[in-house]
Every structure is written in structure tokens, then in C-alpha cells.
Enzyme design. Structure first.
Site, PDB file in Angstrom:
ATOM      1  N   HIS A 192       0.829  -1.214   0.000  1.00 50.27           N
ATOM      2  CA  HIS A 192       0.000   0.000   0.000  1.00 50.27           C
ATOM      3  C   HIS A 192       0.855   1.253   0.000  1.00 50.27           C
ATOM      4  O   HIS A 192       2.083   1.203   0.160  1.00 50.27           O
ATOM      5  CB  HIS A 192      -0.948  -0.005   1.206  1.00 50.27           C
ATOM      6  CG  HIS A 192      -0.262   0.016   2.546  1.00 50.27           C
ATOM      7  ND1 HIS A 192       0.228   1.166   3.115  1.00 50.27           N
ATOM      8  CD2 HIS A 192      -0.006  -0.988   3.429  1.00 50.27           C
ATOM      9  CE1 HIS A 192       0.757   0.887   4.300  1.00 50.27           C
ATOM     10  NE2 HIS A 192       0.637  -0.413   4.518  1.00 50.27           N
ATOM     11  N   CYS A 208       3.213  -4.907   6.816  1.00 55.59           N
ATOM     12  CA  CYS A 208       2.838  -4.633   5.432  1.00 55.59           C
ATOM     13  C   CYS A 208       4.004  -3.985   4.684  1.00 55.59           C
ATOM     14  O   CYS A 208       5.006  -3.592   5.266  1.00 55.59           O
ATOM     15  CB  CYS A 208       1.608  -3.737   5.387  1.00 55.59           C
ATOM     16  SG  CYS A 208       0.097  -4.538   5.956  1.00 55.59           S
TER      17      CYS A 208
END
Length: 323
Positions: A192, A208
Site C-alpha cells: 500500500h 505490510c
């Protein structure tokens, strides 16, 4: 350090100093049998430059800039200081398809199907206690303008630090997921954007993979759902280019993204053995190998010449004995 860069990359000073900044790295794939893309660059810092800003300009992470420029002040390099921009890479081992993430170099490689190019981007990865996964997975969903629903574990961590989080953070500049997210088949993990550019190229996430917003904006429409994602941990990469064998070394981290204490000699040998195509065809300079491993600067350096075929060796010996 600069002399080492010139020797490693066989580039002229004029070529290095004339390099132009880029917003993203789209690089042509090398000829068959070769493994290196890009070129090292050298710039002269301006007064206002910092490694964080230069990294954003040249699509590099903070750790890459630090490793390539030991002894240079990351926050005030100084006007006129020569700064190495390490935009030359040995491609990661294994198939050149889909997305490959090498957590040891804080970097993602994307090999679009049917195109003779690779896109490569710096990443923020999981910090201590929140390691990024090592896995072979895929992109299972894509979301534009995602809302963030902090899991209970993260809300508890923030609450303990006196910084309570709401149960949902809507899209916008305060959203830590940035403008796009791509969900992985490993539950709970994403690729992301980020609202904190200083986290790119460091161990700052909860596992992440963070990207600069301009990078995730570029890659998002190119990557279809179902794309293979191979997440590896390879601090030592071997490759060929122009008839030579190269080694690129990064600081080892363990499979959870934490600093790793390893037998570097054994780790280098193990990495070499994975490249059966070159392991038995080289005259290795172990002194250079030791220097590269000690530097851990992420710069590909020539460490060997390919071993000539036996017939060529015999012919050469015969020519010496019978001129």
C-alpha cells in the site's frame, strides 16, 4: 568509496554526474544470461538536500541511501558533497515474473507479462516484532481510496503509547494506507501507499509493505488481481553482466525482518550455490568478496571472471608451450 563505485560499475565520471532524477524506475531487462539493470549515479548535494528527499526524487529508500554513502550526514550532506545514488541492481534470483519482494534490500521488483522491462520500487517493511512474511502468494484484491480499520493489536499498542486510534480511519491525507492498497493472499498483509515518506526503506510498518504514494499510484493499474507475489530474503545476490560475475550485499535480516546474526561466509556460499549456472564457471576473487560483504552497501561489484571452457584452457596452454 567513489573509486570503488567506478571500478564496480565501469562508468565514466561524466556519465555519472550527468544522470537525471527519476520519479520511478522502469528499466529494460538485460540480454539473456545477464542479471544487472540500471546504472549507479553520483550527484552533488545542494544545501537543502537530505537523504529522505533524495530518496524520494530518485525512487530509493532511506536505508539504501545510508548504506551507499557511509560517512555522509543523511540530514545535512553539505553543499557540493558527492552523493552516490545506488540505482544499479542485480535482479533477484528465481523466475522473472509477477512481483518479487526482497526484504533484505527493502525493494520490490515487478516483471509485467509480455514486456521486456522491470519496474522496481523501494519499500518500508515490518519492524521488530511485526516482521513481514516470507511467502509465495498472490494479489487477491485491489482497493482505491481504502479506509483503514486498525486491528485490535495495533489499537492496543497506540493506546499504551497515549495515542489512541479510532476504529476506522477514512480515506485522505491522514490515512496510513495512502491512495491504494493491494491485498496479499497471506491474511492481514498488504502492499500500500503511505502518508509518511520517511518510512520508505526502513523497518517501520506492522508487517505490510509501504510504498511512496506516487509509486503505488503507478503500479496499481498495471498489476492484475491474481499476480504472483514471491517474498524472499536474500541479502547476497549474484549475477552476470558483460562477461563478469557480480555480487551485491545487504545487511542480513532474519525471516521476520529483524537484524540477523549469521555466519556471513556460509550465507554467501549458500547464496552462490543457488546460482548453479555460475557457481561452477568462475574464478572467484575471495578478497573482493570479503570486501563486498563487509561493506554491505548494496552496490553490485565484479568478483570473478567466468572460467574458460576446458578446450580453451588446453588450447592456450598448447600455444604457450608451442609458440
Amino acid at each position: 568509496m567513489l573509486s570503488r563505485v567506478f571500478a564496480a560499475c565501469s562508468l565514466s565520471i561524466a556519465a555519472l554526474l550527468s544522470a537525471n532524477p527519476v520519479s520511478a524506475l522502469e528499466l529494460p531487462l538485460p540480454p539473456p544470461g545477464d542479471d544487472i539493470v540500471g546504472q549507479v549515479q553520483v550527484i552533488k548535494a545542494k544545501y537543502e538536500d537530505t537523504f529522505a528527499d533524495l530518496g524520494k526524487t530518485y525512487d530509493l529508500g532511506y536505508q539504501e541511501m545510508i548504506a551507499a554513502n557511509p560517512g555522509v550526514d543523511a540530514w545535512l550532506p553539505g553543499t557540493g558533497t558527492e552523493v552516490i545514488i545506488p540505482t544499479r541492481f542485480i535482479l533477484p534470483p528465481g523466475p522473472r515474473e509477477g512481483i518479487v519482494i526482497n526484504i533484505a534490500e527493502y525493494r520490490l521488483y515487478y516483471f509485467p507479462k509480455g514486456k521486456n522491462v522491470v519496474y522496481t520500487y523501494p519499500l518500508g517493511i515490518g519492524r521488530e516484532g511485526w516482521g513481514s512474511p516470507i511467502a509465495h502468494t498472490s494479489i487477491v484484491a485491489k482497493t482505491k481510496d481504502p479506509a483503514w480499520y486498525p486491528p485490535a493489536s495495533i489499537r492496543a499498542e497506540h493506546a499504551a503509547d497515549g495515542d489512541p486510534l479510532p476504529t476506522v480511519i477514512p480515506p485522505g491525507p491522514d490515512n496510513p494506507l495512502g491512495p491504494y492498497k493491494m491485498s496479499l493472499g497471506v491474511p492481514g498483509y498488504l502492499i500500500h501507499g503511505s502518508n509518511k515518506k520517511f518510512g520508505i526503506g526502513t523497518r517501520t510498518s506492522h508487517g505490510c509493505f509501504r510504498m511512496y504514494n506516487n509509486d503505488v499510484t503507478e503500479i496499481f493499474p498495471m498489476v492484475p488481481v491474481g499476480t504472483s507475489v514471491r517474498i524472499i530474503n536474500e541479502p547476497y545476490k549474484f549475477g552476470r553482466a558483460e562477461g563478469k560475475i557480480y555480487l551485491e550485499a545487504h545487511t542480513p535480516i532474519d525471516d521476520h525482518g529483524n537484524p540477523s546474526v549469521v555466519d556471513k561466509h556460509t550465507a554467501v556460499i549458500n547464496a552462490l550455490l543457488k546460482r548453479e549456472d555460475i557457481a561452477n564457471q568462475m574464478q572467484l576473487d575471495w578478497n573482493t568478496v570479503r570486501d563486498v560483504v563487509a561493506a554491505e552497501d548494496g552496490l553490485p561489484v565484479a568478483i570473478a571472471q567466468p572460467t574458460p571452457p576446458q578446450s580453451s584452457v588446453a588450447a592456450s596452454e598448447n600455444a604457450v608451450q608451442n609458440p
